[in-house]
Scaffold this active site. Structure first.
Site, PDB file in Angstrom:
ATOM      1  CG  ASN A  13       0.511  -4.002  -2.824  1.00  0.00           C
ATOM      2  OD1 ASN A  13      -0.054  -3.456  -3.664  1.00  0.00           O
ATOM      3  ND2 ASN A  13       0.896  -3.467  -1.733  1.00  0.00           N
ATOM      4  CG  HIS A 103       8.696   4.267  -3.220  1.00  0.00           C
ATOM      5  ND1 HIS A 103       9.458   3.667  -2.129  1.00  0.00           N
ATOM      6  CD2 HIS A 103       8.345   5.530  -3.079  1.00  0.00           C
ATOM      7  CE1 HIS A 103       9.574   4.667  -1.521  1.00  0.00           C
ATOM      8  NE2 HIS A 103       9.091   5.962  -1.983  1.00  0.00           N
ATOM      9  CG  ASP A 144      13.011   3.643  -3.919  1.00  0.00           C
ATOM     10  OD1 ASP A 144      12.770   3.919  -2.731  1.00  0.00           O
ATOM     11  OD2 ASP A 144      12.172   2.407  -4.142  1.00  0.00           O
TER      12      ASP A 144
END
Ligand code: GRF
Length: 193
Positions: A13, A103, A144
Site C-alpha cells: 500500500n 483496515h 479501528d
C-alpha cells in the site's frame, strides 16, 4: 503537502501511494517510518528514494521524538499502511484528523486489537460472510474506532479461502487508498485556506 507513511510489513500500500504521488508537484511522500527492521517496506522505500526512519517501542511510546520529528518536518498527513501498533496519544493529539488508516475489513465488523492482517480474512471466512472489503478511517487512540472516511466491498463466496479474500481485499486497497489519501489532503488544504 507532505505525507509520512507508517508501515510494519511488506508495504504494497505504501508503494501504491508513493507511486500515485510520484509526479505530483504539490504532494510529496516525505518519509516512511517503520517499527520493523525486517519490513519489506524498507526495500521498497530504498527503490523509491524515500527516507526511512526505524523506531522501537521505547522511542515510540516513551519519548515524543517521533511526534516532534513529524511536526518539525511539516508533515501534513500521516498515513498508516499496514502499521501494527496503536498510535500513541500524544501523536494523535498533535495530528487531529490528520492520521488515516486502512483496515482490511468492513468496520465495525472484524475490527479492534488483534484483528489484523491474514487473521481478519480467516475470521471473515469462518463467519460465513457473503462480503468483505476495506475501511479507510481517521485514527484516534483506540484501534479501528475513528470516523470512517471510505469503504468498498467485494463478494465472498463459500469456496473463497482466506487467501482468496486477502487477494480481493488487497486489490481494493491498491485501487482506493491512494485516491482517498489525495481526497483527504484536498480537504486539509481547504480547511487551512
Ligand atoms: C493490508 O492488508 C492492510 O489493510 C493492513 O495491513 C496490510 C498491509 O499490507 N492494514 P501491505 O504491507 O501494504 O502490503
Amino acid at each position: 503537502k507532505h505525507i509520512a507513511l507508517f508501515a510494519s510489513g511488506s508495504g504494497s500500500n505504501a508503494e501504491k501511494i508513493a507511486d500515485y504521488f510520484a509526479d505530483s508537484t504539490d504532494v510529496k511522500v516525505s518519509l516512511i517510518l517503520s517499527n520493523n527492521p525486517k519490513a519489506g517496506v524498507i526495500d521498497r522505500a530504498r527503490r523509491l528514494h524515500i527516507p526511512v526512519l526505524l523506531f522501537d517501542r521505547t522511542t515510540f511510546y516513551s519519548t515524543n521524538q517521533i511526534t516532534e520529528l513529524l511536526l518539525n518536518q511539516g508533515i501534513d498527513l500521516i498515513v498508516l499502511a499496514g502499521f501494527m501498533w496503536l498510535m500513541p496519544a500524544d501523536l494523535v493529539r498533535a495530528f487531529p484528523n490528520k492520521i488515516v488508516n486502512i483496515h482490511p475489513a468492513l468496520l465495525p465488523k472484524f475490527g479492534g486489537k488483534g484483528m489484523y492482517g491474514h487473521f481478519v480474512h480467516e475470521a471473515v471466512a469462518a463467519a460465513g460472510e457473503t462480503e468483505s472489503g476495506i475501511t479507510i478511517h481517521y485514527v484516534n487512540e483506540h484501534y479501528d474506532e475513528g470516523q470512517i472516511i471510505f469503504q468498498a466491498s467485494c463478494p465472498v463466496t463459500q469456496s473463497d479461502t482466506p487467501d482468496d479474500i486477502a487477494r480481493h481485499v488487497q486489490a481494493l486497497e491498491h485501487i482506493h487508498y491512494p485516491r482517498v489519501v489525495a481526497e483527504v489532503l484536498a480537504t486539509l488544504t481547504t480547511q487551512e485556506s
